[in-house]
Design a protein around this motif. Structure first.
Motif, PDB file in Angstrom:
ATOM      1  N   GLU A 182      28.572  13.403 -19.543  1.00  0.00           N
ATOM      2  CA  GLU A 182      29.300  12.308 -18.890  1.00  0.00           C
ATOM      3  C   GLU A 182      28.353  11.296 -18.251  1.00  0.00           C
ATOM      4  O   GLU A 182      28.537  10.088 -18.376  1.00  0.00           O
ATOM      5  CB  GLU A 182      30.222  12.859 -17.792  1.00  0.00           C
ATOM      6  CG  GLU A 182      31.398  13.653 -18.284  1.00  0.00           C
ATOM      7  CD  GLU A 182      32.092  14.404 -17.142  1.00  0.00           C
ATOM      8  OE1 GLU A 182      31.933  14.016 -15.958  1.00  0.00           O
ATOM      9  OE2 GLU A 182      32.771  15.398 -17.438  1.00  0.00           O
ATOM     10  N   ALA A 183      27.344  11.790 -17.549  1.00  0.00           N
ATOM     11  CA  ALA A 183      26.450  10.920 -16.780  1.00  0.00           C
ATOM     12  C   ALA A 183      25.414  10.213 -17.653  1.00  0.00           C
ATOM     13  O   ALA A 183      25.024   9.081 -17.357  1.00  0.00           O
ATOM     14  CB  ALA A 183      25.742  11.730 -15.693  1.00  0.00           C
ATOM     15  N   ALA A 184      24.970  10.879 -18.708  1.00  0.00           N
ATOM     16  CA  ALA A 184      23.914  10.312 -19.565  1.00  0.00           C
ATOM     17  C   ALA A 184      24.102  10.808 -21.000  1.00  0.00           C
ATOM     18  O   ALA A 184      23.358  11.672 -21.479  1.00  0.00           O
ATOM     19  CB  ALA A 184      22.542  10.700 -19.030  1.00  0.00           C
ATOM     20  N   PRO A 185      25.094  10.266 -21.691  1.00  0.00           N
ATOM     21  CA  PRO A 185      25.409  10.765 -23.039  1.00  0.00           C
ATOM     22  C   PRO A 185      24.279  10.589 -24.055  1.00  0.00           C
ATOM     23  O   PRO A 185      24.288  11.243 -25.098  1.00  0.00           O
ATOM     24  CB  PRO A 185      26.648   9.963 -23.445  1.00  0.00           C
ATOM     25  CG  PRO A 185      26.709   8.807 -22.525  1.00  0.00           C
ATOM     26  CD  PRO A 185      25.991   9.196 -21.277  1.00  0.00           C
ATOM     27  N   HIS A 186      23.306   9.764 -23.740  1.00  0.00           N
ATOM     28  CA  HIS A 186      22.192   9.571 -24.667  1.00  0.00           C
ATOM     29  C   HIS A 186      21.158  10.695 -24.603  1.00  0.00           C
ATOM     30  O   HIS A 186      20.299  10.799 -25.479  1.00  0.00           O
ATOM     31  CB  HIS A 186      21.510   8.218 -24.420  1.00  0.00           C
ATOM     32  CG  HIS A 186      20.912   8.087 -23.057  1.00  0.00           C
ATOM     33  ND1 HIS A 186      21.679   7.881 -21.927  1.00  0.00           N
ATOM     34  CD2 HIS A 186      19.625   8.145 -22.637  1.00  0.00           C
ATOM     35  CE1 HIS A 186      20.880   7.811 -20.869  1.00  0.00           C
ATOM     36  NE2 HIS A 186      19.628   7.966 -21.279  1.00  0.00           N
ATOM     37  N   LEU A 187      21.230  11.557 -23.582  1.00  0.00           N
ATOM     38  CA  LEU A 187      20.298  12.685 -23.520  1.00  0.00           C
ATOM     39  C   LEU A 187      20.628  13.676 -24.637  1.00  0.00           C
ATOM     40  O   LEU A 187      21.794  13.872 -24.981  1.00  0.00           O
ATOM     41  CB  LEU A 187      20.345  13.376 -22.159  1.00  0.00           C
ATOM     42  CG  LEU A 187      19.864  12.537 -20.978  1.00  0.00           C
ATOM     43  CD1 LEU A 187      19.894  13.363 -19.696  1.00  0.00           C
ATOM     44  CD2 LEU A 187      18.470  11.970 -21.219  1.00  0.00           C
ATOM     45  N   VAL A 188      19.591  14.285 -25.186  1.00  0.00           N
ATOM     46  CA  VAL A 188      19.744  15.182 -26.330  1.00  0.00           C
ATOM     47  C   VAL A 188      19.743  16.634 -25.865  1.00  0.00           C
ATOM     48  O   VAL A 188      18.797  17.077 -25.210  1.00  0.00           O
ATOM     49  CB  VAL A 188      18.599  14.953 -27.348  1.00  0.00           C
ATOM     50  CG1 VAL A 188      18.722  15.906 -28.530  1.00  0.00           C
ATOM     51  CG2 VAL A 188      18.599  13.499 -27.821  1.00  0.00           C
ATOM     52  N   PRO A 189      20.801  17.385 -26.198  1.00  0.00           N
ATOM     53  CA  PRO A 189      20.846  18.807 -25.834  1.00  0.00           C
ATOM     54  C   PRO A 189      19.752  19.573 -26.580  1.00  0.00           C
ATOM     55  O   PRO A 189      19.411  19.251 -27.715  1.00  0.00           O
ATOM     56  CB  PRO A 189      22.225  19.266 -26.310  1.00  0.00           C
ATOM     57  CG  PRO A 189      22.942  18.068 -26.773  1.00  0.00           C
ATOM     58  CD  PRO A 189      21.967  16.969 -26.949  1.00  0.00           C
ATOM     59  N   ARG A 190      19.218  20.588 -25.925  1.00  0.00           N
ATOM     60  CA  ARG A 190      18.163  21.425 -26.499  1.00  0.00           C
ATOM     61  C   ARG A 190      18.005  22.667 -25.639  1.00  0.00           C
ATOM     62  O   ARG A 190      18.799  22.882 -24.729  1.00  0.00           O
ATOM     63  CB  ARG A 190      16.855  20.646 -26.595  1.00  0.00           C
ATOM     64  CG  ARG A 190      16.401  20.100 -25.238  1.00  0.00           C
ATOM     65  CD  ARG A 190      15.098  19.363 -25.273  1.00  0.00           C
ATOM     66  NE  ARG A 190      14.023  20.270 -25.640  1.00  0.00           N
ATOM     67  CZ  ARG A 190      12.810  19.860 -25.983  1.00  0.00           C
ATOM     68  NH1 ARG A 190      12.525  18.580 -26.012  1.00  0.00           N
ATOM     69  NH2 ARG A 190      11.876  20.726 -26.291  1.00  0.00           N
ATOM     70  N   THR A 191      17.002  23.444 -25.899  1.00  0.00           N
ATOM     71  CA  THR A 191      16.669  24.549 -25.013  1.00  0.00           C
ATOM     72  C   THR A 191      15.241  24.360 -24.518  1.00  0.00           C
ATOM     73  O   THR A 191      14.449  23.623 -25.112  1.00  0.00           O
ATOM     74  CB  THR A 191      16.804  25.924 -25.707  1.00  0.00           C
ATOM     75  OG1 THR A 191      15.982  25.954 -26.867  1.00  0.00           O
ATOM     76  CG2 THR A 191      18.258  26.218 -26.063  1.00  0.00           C
ATOM     77  N   TYR A 192      14.933  25.032 -23.421  1.00  0.00           N
ATOM     78  CA  TYR A 192      13.634  24.926 -22.776  1.00  0.00           C
ATOM     79  C   TYR A 192      13.308  26.319 -22.253  1.00  0.00           C
ATOM     80  O   TYR A 192      13.969  26.803 -21.336  1.00  0.00           O
ATOM     81  CB  TYR A 192      13.746  23.904 -21.642  1.00  0.00           C
ATOM     82  CG  TYR A 192      12.504  23.619 -20.853  1.00  0.00           C
ATOM     83  CD1 TYR A 192      11.326  23.227 -21.468  1.00  0.00           C
ATOM     84  CD2 TYR A 192      12.520  23.703 -19.470  1.00  0.00           C
ATOM     85  CE1 TYR A 192      10.202  22.936 -20.719  1.00  0.00           C
ATOM     86  CE2 TYR A 192      11.402  23.400 -18.717  1.00  0.00           C
ATOM     87  CZ  TYR A 192      10.240  23.021 -19.346  1.00  0.00           C
ATOM     88  OH  TYR A 192       9.129  22.730 -18.602  1.00  0.00           O
ATOM     89  N   TYR A 193      12.356  26.977 -22.880  1.00  0.00           N
ATOM     90  CA  TYR A 193      12.053  28.374 -22.572  1.00  0.00           C
ATOM     91  C   TYR A 193      13.315  29.236 -22.704  1.00  0.00           C
ATOM     92  O   TYR A 193      13.543  30.161 -21.939  1.00  0.00           O
ATOM     93  CB  TYR A 193      11.436  28.526 -21.188  1.00  0.00           C
ATOM     94  CG  TYR A 193      10.038  27.964 -21.100  1.00  0.00           C
ATOM     95  CD1 TYR A 193       8.934  28.754 -21.412  1.00  0.00           C
ATOM     96  CD2 TYR A 193       9.822  26.645 -20.719  1.00  0.00           C
ATOM     97  CE1 TYR A 193       7.650  28.240 -21.354  1.00  0.00           C
ATOM     98  CE2 TYR A 193       8.543  26.120 -20.659  1.00  0.00           C
ATOM     99  CZ  TYR A 193       7.460  26.925 -20.973  1.00  0.00           C
ATOM    100  OH  TYR A 193       6.182  26.409 -20.921  1.00  0.00           O
ATOM    101  N   GLY A 194      14.163  28.867 -23.666  1.00  0.00           N
ATOM    102  CA  GLY A 194      15.399  29.599 -23.914  1.00  0.00           C
ATOM    103  C   GLY A 194      16.542  29.246 -22.976  1.00  0.00           C
ATOM    104  O   GLY A 194      17.613  29.827 -23.055  1.00  0.00           O
ATOM    105  N   MET A 195      16.330  28.266 -22.094  1.00  0.00           N
ATOM    106  CA  MET A 195      17.358  27.861 -21.127  1.00  0.00           C
ATOM    107  C   MET A 195      18.019  26.561 -21.586  1.00  0.00           C
ATOM    108  O   MET A 195      17.393  25.771 -22.295  1.00  0.00           O
ATOM    109  CB  MET A 195      16.719  27.639 -19.746  1.00  0.00           C
ATOM    110  CG  MET A 195      16.033  28.865 -19.181  1.00  0.00           C
ATOM    111  SD  MET A 195      15.185  28.565 -17.593  1.00  0.00           S
ATOM    112  CE  MET A 195      13.772  27.586 -18.113  1.00  0.00           C
TER     113      MET A 195
END
Length: 148
Positions: free
Chosen positions: A69-82
């Motif tokens: 909602e706040a920043a739809p341009h950010l790309v989902p991913r994982t970071y150290y499995g989180m």
């Protein structure tokens, strides 16, 4: 037992293995279209959330919706499995579940690209016990500021 196995907890070793796998995945995703990379990142993030304890899962799902909602341009991913969200190939923010390292509370944190600088000292992580309206509003503003 190797020296590093004595020096790191099982959770820390798992996180390091996840980070190595994520680097390999990032290289292969760099060759894909942004839409394909986003879809695969979303699938990875949702799989990471699905593995969480009930309390952490509720918070992670809420944070995922909030970031979208706040920043739809950010790309989902994982970071150290989180669960994490990135920009320009770098992690911008992430959720470290309490269950990940057996801590009292999960944290929502920001990495260096967030540039949340305020003077000579500023917070880069927040303990999150629940996502009520006040917490959602506060974090949404931090996310918008960080995402630029």
């Amino acid at each position: 037992m190797a020296d590093n196995e004595k020096n790191f907890t099982a959770e820390e070793r798992d996180a390091m293995k996840a980070a190595a796998a994520e680097k390999k995945t990032a290289r292969s995703r760099a060759k894909k279209t942004p839409e394909e990379a986003r879809a695969e990142g979303e699938a990875d993030l949702k799989a990471a959330i699905a593995k969480l304890s009930d309390d952490d899962r509720v918070i992670a799902e809420g944070l995922h919706a909030l970031v979208f909602e706040a920043a739809p341009h950010l790309v989902p991913r994982t970071y150290y499995g989180m669960p994490a969200w990135g920009k320009d190939g770098k992690v911008l923010c992430f959720f470290q579940p309490a269950s990940k390292f057996k801590t009292r509370y999960g944290t929502f944190g920001f990495e260096q690209p967030a540039q949340l600088d305020e003077g000579t000292m500023w917070p880069v992580a927040y303990a999150v016990l629940e996502l009520d309206e006040a917490n959602r509003s506060f974090l949404a503003e931090r996310i918008r500021l960080a995402a630029g």
